[in-house]
Write an enzyme that holds these catalytic residues in place. Sequence first.
Site, PDB file in Angstrom:
ATOM      1  N   PHE A  67       0.812  -1.209   0.000  1.00 20.60           N
ATOM      2  CA  PHE A  67       0.000   0.000   0.000  1.00 20.60           C
ATOM      3  C   PHE A  67       0.852   1.268   0.000  1.00 20.60           C
ATOM      4  O   PHE A  67       1.811   1.385   0.767  1.00 20.60           O
ATOM      5  CB  PHE A  67      -0.883   0.048   1.249  1.00 20.60           C
ATOM      6  CG  PHE A  67      -1.928  -1.011   1.325  1.00 20.60           C
ATOM      7  CD1 PHE A  67      -3.248  -0.735   0.995  1.00 20.60           C
ATOM      8  CD2 PHE A  67      -1.607  -2.293   1.749  1.00 20.60           C
ATOM      9  CE1 PHE A  67      -4.217  -1.722   1.063  1.00 20.60           C
ATOM     10  CE2 PHE A  67      -2.576  -3.282   1.833  1.00 20.60           C
ATOM     11  CZ  PHE A  67      -3.897  -3.001   1.492  1.00 20.60           C
ATOM     12  N   ASP A  68       0.479   2.219  -0.836  1.00 25.66           N
ATOM     13  CA  ASP A  68       0.937   3.584  -0.661  1.00 25.66           C
ATOM     14  C   ASP A  68       0.320   4.091   0.652  1.00 25.66           C
ATOM     15  O   ASP A  68      -0.579   3.444   1.207  1.00 25.66           O
ATOM     16  CB  ASP A  68       0.478   4.431  -1.845  1.00 25.66           C
ATOM     17  CG  ASP A  68       0.828   5.892  -1.691  1.00 25.66           C
ATOM     18  OD1 ASP A  68       1.981   6.206  -1.361  1.00 25.66           O
ATOM     19  OD2 ASP A  68      -0.075   6.732  -1.883  1.00 25.66           O
ATOM     20  N   MET A  69       0.761   5.225   1.154  1.00 28.88           N
ATOM     21  CA  MET A  69       0.229   5.722   2.425  1.00 28.88           C
ATOM     22  C   MET A  69      -0.601   6.999   2.252  1.00 28.88           C
ATOM     23  O   MET A  69      -1.811   6.996   2.455  1.00 28.88           O
ATOM     24  CB  MET A  69       1.375   5.970   3.414  1.00 28.88           C
ATOM     25  CG  MET A  69       0.905   6.434   4.791  1.00 28.88           C
ATOM     26  SD  MET A  69       2.286   6.696   5.937  1.00 28.88           S
ATOM     27  CE  MET A  69       3.080   8.119   5.177  1.00 28.88           C
TER      28      MET A  69
ATOM     29  N   ASP B 295      -3.009   5.899  -5.040  1.00 33.11           N
ATOM     30  CA  ASP B 295      -3.976   6.935  -5.401  1.00 33.11           C
ATOM     31  C   ASP B 295      -3.471   7.795  -6.555  1.00 33.11           C
ATOM     32  O   ASP B 295      -4.241   8.201  -7.416  1.00 33.11           O
ATOM     33  CB  ASP B 295      -4.297   7.827  -4.200  1.00 33.11           C
ATOM     34  CG  ASP B 295      -3.087   8.603  -3.705  1.00 33.11           C
ATOM     35  OD1 ASP B 295      -3.078   9.837  -3.827  1.00 33.11           O
ATOM     36  OD2 ASP B 295      -2.145   7.974  -3.190  1.00 33.11           O
TER      37      ASP B 295
END
Length: 215
Positions: free
Chosen positions: A8-10, A166
């Site tokens: 996951f990106d944060m 995102d």
Amino acid sequence: MSYKAAIFDMDGLLLDTERVCMDIFKTACEVQDLPFIEPLYRSIIGCNAAGVEAGFRKGYGDDYPRVHAEWRKRYNAVVLHEAIPVKDGVVALLEWLQAKGVALAVATSTQRDVAEVKLRLAGLDQYFDNITTGCEVAQGKPHPEIYWLAAERLGIDPAQCLAFEDSNNGIRAAVAAGMIAYQIPDLVEPCEEVLALGHRIEPSLATVLEQLRQA
């Protein structure tokens, strides 16, 4: 769909950070009597520190150091002391994946010390087997290096990893890494070039969870 890990990106994906960050940058520009160049700002979302600096120097030149110092001071005053809201569907997806025995990691352009504080304050640090940050790679997003390193640390082939992003810069990195990539747009909608990558695009991680359950 066959996967053993989820990376996951944060910012803008797990945490609703991007609006906070952009508003603080706008304030920093005002304080330093500089224009807020919104298209330029949106273009650096997802980049690591080196990429952010390179992008902003194109627009702000010699004024960049002072606006950056103002921005960093104000940003740290918020994110190092206050929990950033967690985005819709995050906890439910993490808990479901964890229950399924899927390895979980973070691949964020944010520097490690700040990323660790953000995740801890938000109560998300408990879910992840490792955190890989932009300061640990030679080439930041959109280059895939950060995703390759995160997968290597998990000991799992990139092709068996889900990747969640995102930003356009982030999703380019995830796709180039050869992962099963999902984009959940936040401040930046996918451009035509990114749409052509053929990855999955969903409105939230809650809808991703519904799809994974059905699969």
